[in-house]
Design a protein around this motif. Structure first.
Motif, PDB file in Angstrom:
ATOM      1  N   LEU A 185      -0.529 -88.173-102.477  1.00  0.00           N
ATOM      2  CA  LEU A 185      -1.008 -86.811-102.755  1.00  0.00           C
ATOM      3  C   LEU A 185      -0.023 -85.990-103.585  1.00  0.00           C
ATOM      4  O   LEU A 185      -0.381 -84.935-104.104  1.00  0.00           O
ATOM      5  CB  LEU A 185      -1.337 -86.083-101.454  1.00  0.00           C
ATOM      6  N   ASN A 202      -6.346 -85.106-105.962  1.00  0.00           N
ATOM      7  CA  ASN A 202      -6.783 -84.070-105.035  1.00  0.00           C
ATOM      8  C   ASN A 202      -7.115 -84.613-103.653  1.00  0.00           C
ATOM      9  O   ASN A 202      -7.105 -83.882-102.670  1.00  0.00           O
ATOM     10  CB  ASN A 202      -8.028 -83.364-105.589  1.00  0.00           C
ATOM     11  N   GLN A 203      -7.431 -85.899-103.602  1.00  0.00           N
ATOM     12  CA  GLN A 203      -7.839 -86.516-102.340  1.00  0.00           C
ATOM     13  C   GLN A 203      -7.500 -87.991-102.409  1.00  0.00           C
ATOM     14  O   GLN A 203      -7.517 -88.597-103.485  1.00  0.00           O
ATOM     15  CB  GLN A 203      -9.343 -86.332-102.144  1.00  0.00           C
ATOM     16  N   ARG A 246      -7.293 -87.973 -96.797  1.00  0.00           N
ATOM     17  CA  ARG A 246      -6.464 -86.765 -96.818  1.00  0.00           C
ATOM     18  C   ARG A 246      -6.712 -86.016 -98.124  1.00  0.00           C
ATOM     19  O   ARG A 246      -6.960 -86.630 -99.147  1.00  0.00           O
ATOM     20  CB  ARG A 246      -4.974 -87.101 -96.691  1.00  0.00           C
ATOM     21  N   THR A 247      -6.632 -84.697 -98.064  1.00  0.00           N
ATOM     22  CA  THR A 247      -6.849 -83.880 -99.256  1.00  0.00           C
ATOM     23  C   THR A 247      -5.640 -82.983 -99.505  1.00  0.00           C
ATOM     24  O   THR A 247      -4.834 -82.739 -98.611  1.00  0.00           O
ATOM     25  CB  THR A 247      -8.105 -83.005 -99.122  1.00  0.00           C
ATOM     26  N   ASN A 248      -5.565 -82.478-100.721  1.00  0.00           N
ATOM     27  CA  ASN A 248      -4.483 -81.591-101.148  1.00  0.00           C
ATOM     28  C   ASN A 248      -4.815 -80.126-100.955  1.00  0.00           C
ATOM     29  O   ASN A 248      -4.181 -79.282-101.549  1.00  0.00           O
ATOM     30  CB  ASN A 248      -4.195 -81.825-102.644  1.00  0.00           C
ATOM     31  N   TYR A 249      -5.820 -79.794-100.197  1.00  0.00           N
ATOM     32  CA  TYR A 249      -6.239 -78.391-100.059  1.00  0.00           C
ATOM     33  C   TYR A 249      -5.467 -77.710 -98.975  1.00  0.00           C
ATOM     34  O   TYR A 249      -5.166 -78.148 -97.967  1.00  0.00           O
ATOM     35  CB  TYR A 249      -7.744 -78.300 -99.794  1.00  0.00           C
ATOM     36  N   MET A 282     -16.271 -83.929-107.272  1.00  0.00           N
ATOM     37  CA  MET A 282     -15.045 -84.653-107.497  1.00  0.00           C
ATOM     38  C   MET A 282     -15.382 -86.088-107.911  1.00  0.00           C
ATOM     39  O   MET A 282     -16.352 -86.665-107.441  1.00  0.00           O
ATOM     40  CB  MET A 282     -14.192 -84.661-106.231  1.00  0.00           C
ATOM     41  N   GLU A 338     -10.286 -85.428-110.935  1.00  0.00           N
ATOM     42  CA  GLU A 338     -11.238 -84.903-111.915  1.00  0.00           C
ATOM     43  C   GLU A 338     -11.130 -85.776-113.167  1.00  0.00           C
ATOM     44  O   GLU A 338     -10.088 -85.825-113.818  1.00  0.00           O
ATOM     45  CB  GLU A 338     -10.913 -83.447-112.243  1.00  0.00           C
TER      46      GLU A 338
END
Length: 119
Positions: free
Chosen positions: A84, A90-91, A116-119, A1, A37
């Motif tokens: 987010l 993504n993070q 924090r992440t979007n996963y 990333m 990205e």
């Protein structure tokens, strides 16, 4: 990333545990690290292929200037969750600093640092 770093966002806000903090306010400073990205943008040179970090800055400013909560932990979490929702993010890592906390005989700063992440 890949990452975009945005540092030194300063805003005057009204978050704090003490009642006077929510009335008189104080200065906050925020640093962001946005997980995005970047390869496509690096090739295309098009803003649409990256995240427009101006939107993240606007979110930080809006939340700090308009939100009245007791804890900077809550304020930081609210900002993270909103960032987010931005396209291509993504993070997010947020370092939110209370520059002059009203603590007797303390001249330092208090910083909340979350990722924090979007996963």
């Amino acid at each position: 990333m890949d990452f975009i770093e945005v540092t030194g966002i300063r805003c005057y806000g009204y978050t704090g545990y003490l009642p006077e903090e929510q009335v008189l306010g104080q200065w906050f400073e925020v640093d962001l690290i946005l997980g995005v990205e970047l390869k496509n943008a690096g090739i295309s040179d098009n803003l649409e292929d990256t995240s427009d970090y101006r939107q993240a800055i606007a979110i930080v400013k809006d939340y700090i200037q308009t939100t009245k909560v007791a804890l900077i932990e809550k304020l930081t979490e609210m900002i993270a969750q909103e960032i987010l929702t931005l396209p291509k993010i993504n993070q997010v890592r947020i370092r939110l600093t209370k520059l002059a906390p009203p603590i007797p005989d303390f001249g330092g700063q208090i910083t909340i640092d979350i990722t924090r992440t979007n996963y």
